[in-house]
Motif scaffolding. Structure first.
Motif, PDB file in Angstrom:
ATOM      1  N   TYR A 380       0.908  -1.033   0.046  1.00  0.00           N
ATOM      2  CA  TYR A 380      -0.033   0.126  -0.094  1.00  0.00           C
ATOM      3  C   TYR A 380       0.879   1.247   0.086  1.00  0.00           C
ATOM      4  CZ  TYR A 380      -4.703  -2.029   0.390  1.00  0.00           C
ATOM      5  OH  TYR A 380      -5.838  -2.607   0.088  1.00  0.00           O
ATOM      6  N   LEU A 381       1.973   1.399   0.779  1.00  0.00           N
ATOM      7  CA  LEU A 381       2.777   2.278   1.077  1.00  0.00           C
ATOM      8  C   LEU A 381       3.654   2.802  -0.448  1.00  0.00           C
ATOM      9  CD1 LEU A 381       3.720   1.954   4.587  1.00  0.00           C
ATOM     10  CD2 LEU A 381       2.448   3.922   3.580  1.00  0.00           C
ATOM     11  N   VAL A 383       3.682   0.685  -3.603  1.00  0.00           N
ATOM     12  CA  VAL A 383       3.329   0.167  -4.933  1.00  0.00           C
ATOM     13  C   VAL A 383       1.869   0.869  -5.192  1.00  0.00           C
ATOM     14  CG1 VAL A 383       2.658  -1.941  -6.234  1.00  0.00           C
ATOM     15  CG2 VAL A 383       4.304  -2.000  -4.721  1.00  0.00           C
ATOM     16  N   ARG A 384       0.959   0.946  -4.277  1.00  0.00           N
ATOM     17  CA  ARG A 384      -0.607   1.537  -4.582  1.00  0.00           C
ATOM     18  C   ARG A 384      -0.336   2.864  -4.301  1.00  0.00           C
ATOM     19  NH1 ARG A 384      -5.128  -2.727  -2.899  1.00  0.00           N
ATOM     20  NH2 ARG A 384      -3.843  -4.721  -3.139  1.00  0.00           N
ATOM     21  N   SER A 385       0.664   3.507  -3.625  1.00  0.00           N
ATOM     22  CA  SER A 385       0.976   4.601  -3.532  1.00  0.00           C
ATOM     23  C   SER A 385       1.708   5.439  -4.139  1.00  0.00           C
ATOM     24  CB  SER A 385       1.079   4.990  -1.879  1.00  0.00           C
ATOM     25  OG  SER A 385       0.076   4.703  -1.243  1.00  0.00           O
ATOM     26  N   ALA A 386       1.699   6.937  -4.488  1.00  0.00           N
ATOM     27  CA  ALA A 386       2.441   7.471  -5.272  1.00  0.00           C
ATOM     28  C   ALA A 386       3.268   8.609  -4.399  1.00  0.00           C
ATOM     29  CB  ALA A 386       1.893   8.088  -6.520  1.00  0.00           C
ATOM     30  N   ASP A 387       4.639   8.698  -4.767  1.00  0.00           N
ATOM     31  CA  ASP A 387       5.445   9.931  -3.855  1.00  0.00           C
ATOM     32  C   ASP A 387       4.996   9.863  -2.430  1.00  0.00           C
ATOM     33  OD1 ASP A 387       7.098  11.920  -4.362  1.00  0.00           O
ATOM     34  OD2 ASP A 387       5.517  13.517  -4.395  1.00  0.00           O
ATOM     35  N   LEU A 388       5.782   8.694  -2.018  1.00  0.00           N
ATOM     36  CA  LEU A 388       5.707   8.926  -0.413  1.00  0.00           C
ATOM     37  C   LEU A 388       6.871   9.681  -0.192  1.00  0.00           C
ATOM     38  CD1 LEU A 388       4.196   7.437   1.745  1.00  0.00           C
ATOM     39  CD2 LEU A 388       6.120   5.623   1.811  1.00  0.00           C
ATOM     40  N   ARG A 389       6.795  10.491   0.911  1.00  0.00           N
ATOM     41  CA  ARG A 389       7.971  11.351   1.307  1.00  0.00           C
ATOM     42  C   ARG A 389       7.605  11.771   2.726  1.00  0.00           C
ATOM     43  NH1 ARG A 389       7.104  16.391  -2.961  1.00  0.00           N
ATOM     44  NH2 ARG A 389       5.109  15.969  -2.047  1.00  0.00           N
ATOM     45  N   ALA A 390       8.809  11.488   3.596  1.00  0.00           N
ATOM     46  CA  ALA A 390       8.883  11.834   4.796  1.00  0.00           C
ATOM     47  C   ALA A 390       8.902  13.342   5.260  1.00  0.00           C
ATOM     48  CB  ALA A 390      10.028  11.252   5.480  1.00  0.00           C
TER      49      ALA A 390
END
Length: 418
Positions: A380-381, A383-390
């Motif tokens: 989910y974080l 593959v299914r999400s885009a542009d995960l950024r801390a």
């Protein structure tokens, strides 16, 4: 006149192992590296500390090193604090898989293994996916989440509540109960007030599960409680009601904090290594590799204790019967004798043998379930999400446990992949 190396001439400074220090909490691996190189079998704080893979694995494999240390430590700490009424939590310790030795452990494990099969855990994937999906839907709508508070912490509690099919009015209490009872894993950290609270919570938690058993016995279903009640050996042995209750409680206590930290540690490692996150996004086959490498690179359970029941020579050190041994799983997982480039986070790594779930007869019973939940979370974080950024480069590590390592919070921005 012979020239001497300054390094050889300088007096050797003994490395001090302090698992309670802020430096160790923030990053234990430099200290592990020093101990492996200088004193891999290290005597300090009234116990032996092991940091090399070979010795850690040997102790975990050797059944003469007892895992039944916690109940006696609970009793000792309670007596030291003047708290005498700990019979119920002592009993929970003495009858739990985590703290028993053979023959009790073999009997309990033989029965519980009939329920915790690879097939039964795999059948929970739709459930885990649904719960994680609901949590991530909220995050996508909000444009972000705290990976710990909003995903990693609620996911394992919700999954176990569903698998046990606990009554709705009980589910909101399970998380706080579990947080309190986990003190039993580290009795040396308990104060007088903690004993009062844990004793009360164990009584309440046990009574709540016990109340469910008659209905499950009368109308069994596919839930975990029904399966535990129905488990039988070839000789007809079965778990007692009390044992079923304790197995259920320890599923939460042993599985919640470690699964939460596995998801948190793995997510943090992927955020800090974007080239590895890119590998993960290329194909679902990389998801399992990410979970396996997270367990090796930064395992949630860093330390665990054993008690020597006989005199033994280990890497030149004499460990006497009755002495405590602290095995550093996190150190063993970075041992260059086993893992090339051990401080690198690498999804293409082929060498196996990490000890993130322990080893031997006390290897983590719920390891497959923890891996499944981490797989789904990473899907989910990343593959299914885009542009995960801390949202911050700084990480505050949890401080309520010194054996478990994981971020206290991990805020990120995230959107659904198109």
């Amino acid at each position: 006149m012979t020239a001497h190396s300054p390094d050889l001439d300088a007096p050797r400074t003994r490395v001090r192992f302090n698992p309670f220090s802020a430096e160790f909490r923030n990053d234990p691996y430099p200290l592990y590296r020093q101990l492996r190189a200088t004193e891999p079998v290290h005597r300090t704080l009234g116990m032996w500390v092991l940091t090399r893979h070979a010795e850690v694995r040997a102790v975990l494999h050797d059944r003469s090193f007892s895992a039944g240390l916690i109940p006696s430590l609970v009793s000792r700490q309670a007596e030291r604090l003047g708290h005498c009424s700990v019979a119920q939590i002592e009993r929970l310790g003495r009858k739990s898989l985590v703290f028993t030795d053979n023959p009790d452990h073999a009997r309990l494990r033989g029965l519980v293994n009939r329920v915790f099969t690879a097939r039964s855990v795999a059948s929970l994937r739709p459930l885990v996916t649904r719960i994680a999906g609901d949590l991530m839907e909220r995050a996508w709508r909000a444009g972000g989440l705290d990976v710990i508070a909003d995903l990693a912490a609620p996911l394992p509690v919700a999954v176990l509540c569903e698998w046990l099919n606990l009554p709705e009015d009980m589910r909101g209490q399970v998380g706080p109960w579990t947080h309190d009872i986990r003190f039993l894993l580290e009795p040396g950290m308990m104060q007088a007030g903690d004993f009062e609270r844990v004793c009360a919570v164990v009584e309440e938690f046990a009574a709540a599960i016990d109340a469910v058993l008659p209905e499950r016995r009368a109308r069994p279903g596919p839930d975990l409680i029904s399966q535990l009640l129905a488990a039988r050996t070839a000789g007809g042995d079965a778990l007692t009601d009390e044992e079923v209750v304790f197995v259920c409680i320890m599923c939460f206590v042993a599985g919640n904090e470690t699964t939460k930290s596995l998801i948190g540690n793995g997510t943090l490692a992927l955020l800090r290594h974007p080239e590895q996150a890119a590998l993960l996004r290329r194909g679902p086959e990389s998801v399992q590799a990410a979970v396996t490498e997270a367990l090796r690179y930064d395992p949630p359970l860093q330390l665990t204790k054993r008690l020597a029941t006989r005199d033994i020579q280990l890497a030149g050190a004499r460990i006497s019967a009755g002495e405590q041994v602290l095995v550093c799983l996190g150190a063993a997982n970075r041992d260059p004798a086993v893992f090339a480039g051990p401080d690198e986070f690498d999804l293409t790594r082929t060498a196996g043998g990490h000890l993130g779930f322990g080893h031997g007869m006390h290897g983590c019973l719920g390891g497959l379930l923890a891996e499944l939940q981490a797989q789904v979370a990473f899907e989910y974080l990343f593959v299914r999400s885009a542009d995960l950024r801390a949202r911050s480069r700084e990480v505050e590590w949890q401080d309520h446990s010194f054996i478990v390592r994981g971020p206290k919070s991990l805020p990120v921005d995230v959107w659904r992949a198109r």
